[in-house]
Design a protein around this motif. Structure first.
Motif, PDB file in Angstrom:
ATOM      1  N   MET A   1      -7.396  25.154  -5.295  1.00 24.87           N
ATOM      2  CA  MET A   1      -6.742  24.104  -6.077  1.00 24.87           C
ATOM      3  C   MET A   1      -7.305  22.676  -6.357  1.00 24.87           C
ATOM      4  N   PRO A   2      -7.321  22.239  -7.348  1.00 25.54           N
ATOM      5  CA  PRO A   2      -8.071  20.807  -7.633  1.00 25.54           C
ATOM      6  C   PRO A   2      -7.292  19.787  -6.628  1.00 25.54           C
ATOM      7  N   PHE A   3      -8.332  18.808  -6.376  1.00 27.96           N
ATOM      8  CA  PHE A   3      -7.862  17.774  -5.558  1.00 27.96           C
ATOM      9  C   PHE A   3      -6.791  16.886  -6.337  1.00 27.96           C
ATOM     10  N   LYS A   4      -5.864  16.298  -5.726  1.00 23.88           N
ATOM     11  CA  LYS A   4      -4.753  15.655  -6.160  1.00 23.88           C
ATOM     12  C   LYS A   4      -4.889  14.143  -5.406  1.00 23.88           C
ATOM     13  N   LEU A   5      -4.944  13.123  -6.285  1.00 24.28           N
ATOM     14  CA  LEU A   5      -4.967  11.741  -5.431  1.00 24.28           C
ATOM     15  C   LEU A   5      -3.347  11.544  -5.774  1.00 24.28           C
ATOM     16  N   ASP A   6      -2.819  10.778  -4.546  1.00 27.80           N
ATOM     17  CA  ASP A   6      -1.540  10.248  -4.482  1.00 27.80           C
ATOM     18  C   ASP A   6      -1.485   9.360  -5.567  1.00 27.80           C
ATOM     19  N   LYS A   7      -0.272   9.436  -6.479  1.00 31.67           N
ATOM     20  CA  LYS A   7      -0.181   8.424  -7.564  1.00 31.67           C
ATOM     21  C   LYS A   7       0.110   6.889  -7.189  1.00 31.67           C
ATOM     22  N   LYS A   8       0.232   6.748  -5.983  1.00 32.57           N
ATOM     23  CA  LYS A   8       0.514   5.262  -5.427  1.00 32.57           C
ATOM     24  C   LYS A   8      -0.996   4.632  -5.281  1.00 32.57           C
ATOM     25  N   PHE A   9      -2.024   5.326  -5.195  1.00 31.22           N
ATOM     26  CA  PHE A   9      -3.404   4.825  -5.130  1.00 31.22           C
ATOM     27  C   PHE A   9      -3.608   4.363  -6.633  1.00 31.22           C
ATOM     28  N   LEU A  10      -3.240   4.947  -7.633  1.00 28.96           N
ATOM     29  CA  LEU A  10      -3.559   4.550  -8.798  1.00 28.96           C
ATOM     30  C   LEU A  10      -2.881   3.222  -9.432  1.00 28.96           C
ATOM     31  N   LYS A  11      -1.800   3.013  -8.714  1.00 26.82           N
ATOM     32  CA  LYS A  11      -0.939   1.880  -8.997  1.00 26.82           C
ATOM     33  C   LYS A  11      -1.709   0.646  -8.348  1.00 26.82           C
ATOM     34  N   THR A  12      -2.345   0.776  -7.198  1.00 25.54           N
ATOM     35  CA  THR A  12      -2.740  -0.303  -6.217  1.00 25.54           C
ATOM     36  C   THR A  12      -4.167  -0.555  -6.239  1.00 25.54           C
ATOM     37  N   SER A  13      -4.860   0.583  -6.711  1.00 25.37           N
ATOM     38  CA  SER A  13      -6.476   0.490  -6.447  1.00 25.37           C
ATOM     39  C   SER A  13      -7.273   0.895  -7.891  1.00 25.37           C
ATOM     40  N   ASN A  79     -12.633  -4.762   9.034  1.00 23.07           N
ATOM     41  CA  ASN A  79     -11.457  -3.837   9.783  1.00 23.07           C
ATOM     42  C   ASN A  79     -11.464  -2.421   9.223  1.00 23.07           C
ATOM     43  N   VAL A  80     -11.390  -1.625  10.031  1.00 23.09           N
ATOM     44  CA  VAL A  80     -11.678  -0.178   9.383  1.00 23.09           C
ATOM     45  C   VAL A  80     -10.664   0.618   9.899  1.00 23.09           C
ATOM     46  N   GLU A  81      -9.612   0.777   9.052  1.00 21.40           N
ATOM     47  CA  GLU A  81      -8.109   1.444   9.536  1.00 21.40           C
ATOM     48  C   GLU A  81      -7.714   2.352   9.016  1.00 21.40           C
ATOM     49  N   LYS A  82      -7.002   3.522   9.514  1.00 22.25           N
ATOM     50  CA  LYS A  82      -6.455   4.331   9.019  1.00 22.25           C
ATOM     51  C   LYS A  82      -4.962   4.489   9.513  1.00 22.25           C
ATOM     52  N   ILE A  83      -4.058   4.154   8.554  1.00 17.80           N
ATOM     53  CA  ILE A  83      -2.616   4.063   8.751  1.00 17.80           C
ATOM     54  C   ILE A  83      -1.977   4.986   8.211  1.00 17.80           C
ATOM     55  N   GLY A  84      -1.613   4.972   6.880  1.00 22.17           N
ATOM     56  CA  GLY A  84      -0.926   6.038   6.279  1.00 22.17           C
ATOM     57  C   GLY A  84       0.508   6.310   6.446  1.00 22.17           C
ATOM     58  N   ASN A  85       1.083   5.138   6.748  1.00 25.39           N
ATOM     59  CA  ASN A  85       2.604   5.058   6.941  1.00 25.39           C
ATOM     60  C   ASN A  85       3.464   4.966   5.535  1.00 25.39           C
ATOM     61  N   ILE A  86       2.848   4.555   4.637  1.00 24.47           N
ATOM     62  CA  ILE A  86       3.512   4.403   3.371  1.00 24.47           C
ATOM     63  C   ILE A  86       3.036   5.359   2.248  1.00 24.47           C
ATOM     64  N   VAL A  87       1.715   5.877   2.272  1.00 21.35           N
ATOM     65  CA  VAL A  87       0.871   6.660   1.575  1.00 21.35           C
ATOM     66  C   VAL A  87       0.148   7.797   2.706  1.00 21.35           C
ATOM     67  N   PRO A  88       1.220   8.892   2.745  1.00 18.79           N
ATOM     68  CA  PRO A  88       0.450   9.876   3.791  1.00 18.79           C
ATOM     69  C   PRO A  88      -0.811  10.428   3.900  1.00 18.79           C
TER      70      PRO A  88
END
Length: 133
Positions: A1-13, A79-88
């Motif tokens: 299955m091809p990689f799918k980027l969460d659509k929220k990244f496309l709105k913010t980056s 700051n190097v951070e892995k959070i993922g609360n909004i975009v899992p």
């Protein structure tokens, strides 16, 4: 299955480049030099979900980008951070910090971001693409 980027990244980056494991994006907040590394793996939310080969590759890519960010933005603090609360979807933030930035020493999340102008965005993406090859 091809990689799918969460659509929220496309709105913010904005896409900068691709590495062996990660897609590299510029977070659209002109208050801080800020990139996001997103492993090109589906249904991965934590580093422990990656296989050991990918875990090692992720660390290598984080360190490589961190060194570039320090040099390019002339900072001694990242700051190097892995959070993922909004975009899992697993993603790592690398943010160049300065004692002169708008939230120092607090988190970058305590103020509302400011998007780049079109010209500034274009110039920064070109600059990052050049150094991240």
């Amino acid at each position: 299955m091809p990689f799918k980027l969460d659509k929220k990244f496309l709105k913010t980056s904005h896409h900068i480049t691709n590495f062996k494991l990660c897609t590299i994006m510029l977070y659209d907040n002109s208050k801080f030099p800020w990139v996001i590394l997103i492993p090109k793996r589906n249904k991965i939310t934590d580093m422990s979900d990656l296989n050991s080969k990918d875990q090692i590759q992720l660390i290598k890519e984080i360190v490589f980008v961190s060194k570039i960010m320090k040099k390019l933005f002339k900072t001694s603090k990242l700051n190097v951070e892995k959070i993922g609360n909004i975009v899992p979807q697993l993603h790592i933030h690398i943010i160049a910090r300065s004692k002169k930035d708008s939230t120092w020493p607090l988190s970058v999340w305590v103020v509302k971001g400011k998007t780049y102008s079109k010209l500034a965005l274009k110039k920064l993406i070109e600059k990052l693409r050049k150094v991240l090859k």
